[in-house]
Design a protein around this motif. Structure first.
Motif, PDB file in Angstrom:
ATOM      1  N   UNK A 254       0.835  -1.209   0.000  1.00  0.00           N
ATOM      2  CA  UNK A 254       0.000   0.000   0.000  1.00  0.00           C
ATOM      3  C   UNK A 254       0.865   1.252   0.000  1.00  0.00           C
ATOM      4  N   UNK A 255       1.888   1.256   0.833  1.00  0.00           N
ATOM      5  CA  UNK A 255       2.779   2.408   0.936  1.00  0.00           C
ATOM      6  C   UNK A 255       3.577   2.606  -0.356  1.00  0.00           C
ATOM      7  N   UNK A 256       4.079   1.505  -0.917  1.00  0.00           N
ATOM      8  CA  UNK A 256       4.885   1.604  -2.143  1.00  0.00           C
ATOM      9  C   UNK A 256       4.045   2.044  -3.329  1.00  0.00           C
ATOM     10  N   UNK A 257       2.812   1.560  -3.406  1.00  0.00           N
ATOM     11  CA  UNK A 257       1.939   1.949  -4.525  1.00  0.00           C
ATOM     12  C   UNK A 257       1.636   3.437  -4.473  1.00  0.00           C
ATOM     13  N   UNK A 258       1.347   3.952  -3.322  1.00  0.00           N
ATOM     14  CA  UNK A 258       1.079   5.388  -3.188  1.00  0.00           C
ATOM     15  C   UNK A 258       2.306   6.216  -3.557  1.00  0.00           C
ATOM     16  N   UNK A 259       3.476   5.763  -3.112  1.00  0.00           N
ATOM     17  CA  UNK A 259       4.706   6.499  -3.450  1.00  0.00           C
ATOM     18  C   UNK A 259       4.964   6.450  -4.942  1.00  0.00           C
ATOM     19  N   UNK A 260       4.733   5.316  -5.577  1.00  0.00           N
ATOM     20  CA  UNK A 260       4.944   5.203  -7.024  1.00  0.00           C
ATOM     21  C   UNK A 260       4.025   6.118  -7.794  1.00  0.00           C
TER      22      UNK A 260
END
Length: 265
Positions: A254-260
Motif C-alpha cells: 500500500x505504501x509503495x503503490x502510493x509512493x509510485x
C-alpha cells in the motif's frame, strides 16, 4: 393386665426368627449389590478406556470429543449398574427408569439453551469449520480461535480482546475462515488522473508486486483498469500471498503503490 411370660418368650423368639430371616435375605442382596457395584465400576472404566482408544484410531477425531464420548459411555454403564442394584432390593426398575426419563426431560427443557450449545459444540468439533489458531469471522464475531469447548469457543480479537462465543451462535451463522486455505488475495485500488500514463502505471504496479518475495507467482499478480471516470481511472493491483504474509505485504505494498503514483504524477 398381666403379661404371660410364656407368650412373651414366644413372641421374642418369633421376632428373632423373622429378624434373622430378614438379615439373611438382605445380606445376600447387599452382597450382590456390592459385587454389582464393584464389577460395574471396573467395567465402566474399561469401556471408557476402550471407547477413548477406539476413537483415537479414527483419523482427525478431536481430543475433546474423544473425552466426551468416552465419559458418556462410562456413565451409561454406571446408570445400568445402578438400576440393577435397585433391582436387587426388589424395587421396580421400570418405574425407576420412567422417573429418570421424566427428570431427564425436565432438565432438558430447563437447560435447552445449554444443550443446544453442547450439540453445536459436537458439530463444530466433528465437522471442523474452524480450528485452533485460525482467524475466523462469524457474524459480528471475529478473531483467532484459541479453544473450542463443548459449551463455548474462546477467541482472541486482533486488538487482543478476549471473546467467549456460544457454540450455538458459531454453528448457526456462516463462518468465514481466513486461514483455512492458506492463501489470500488482496486488491489495491488507486485513482489515476489524466496526467498519468495508464500503461506505465500498470507496469509499475506489476513490477512492485513481482519484486516482493511474499507475492505468489501462481496465480501471478495482475494490474488492470477497474473503472473509468471523466477525469480519473481506477487501477487495481491484484495479487496473492500466503495467509501468514497477508498483513505485512498489504501494509508495505500500500505504501509503495502510493509512493509510485506520486512520483509518476
Amino acid at each position: 393386665m398381666e403379661l404371660d411370660p410364656q407368650n412373651a418368650f414366644s413372641a421374642i423368639q418369633t421376632g428373632i426368627r423373622q429378624a434373622s430371616a430378614l438379615v439373611v435375605t438382605y445380606s445376600f442382596s447387599v452382597i450382590g449389590a456390592v459385587l454389582l457395584l464393584v464389577i460395574g465400576f471396573v467395567v465402566a472404566g474399561f469401556i471408557e478406556r476402550w471407547v477413548y482408544a477406539g476413537l483415537g484410531q479414527v483419523g482427525g477425531f478431536d481430543l475433546t470429543l474423544r473425552r466426551f464420548f468416552s465419559k458418556i459411555a462410562r456413565y451409561v454403564v454406571l446408570g445400568l449398574v445402578v438400576v440393577m442394584v435397585l433391582g436387587q432390593f426388589g424395587i421396580q426398575t421400570a418405574s425407576v427408569i420412567a422417573a429418570i426419563g421424566a427428570v431427564g426431560l425436565a432438565i432438558g427443557l430447563a437447560l435447552q439453551g445449554t444443550l443446544q450449545n453442547i450439540a453445536a459444540g459436537i458439530m463444530l468439533l466433528a465437522l471442523r469449520p474452524l480450528r485452533i489458531g485460525e482467524y475466523v469471522e462469524v457474524g459480528s464475531i471475529s478473531g483467532t480461535v484459541e479453544e473450542i469447548g463443548l459449551f463455548a469457543t474462546r477467541l482472541r480479537a486482533v486488538d487482543g480482546i478476549y471473546i467467549l462465543a456460544p457454540n450455538s451462535t458459531l454453528w448457526t451463522l456462516p463462518v468465514k475462515n481466513f486461514t483455512r486455505n492458506g492463501v489470500r488475495r488482496n486488491d489495491i485500488t488507486i485513482s489515476a488522473t489524466n496526467e498519468h500514463d495508464l500503461d506505465q502505471v500498470q507496469k509499475s504496479l506489476l513490477k512492485l508486486a513481482e519484486s516482493d518475495r511474499r507475492v505468489r507467482k501462481d496465480p501471478p499478480p495482475s494490474a488492470f483498469v477497474a473503472e473509468l471516470g471523466d477525469n480519473t481511472a481506477s487501477i487495481t493491483l491484484r495479487y496473492w500471498t500466503s495467509d501468514s504474509d497477508y498483513q505485512s505485504a498489504k501494509a508495505e505494498l500500500n505504501k509503495k503503490v502510493r509512493s509510485t503514483l506520486r512520483v509518476m504524477a
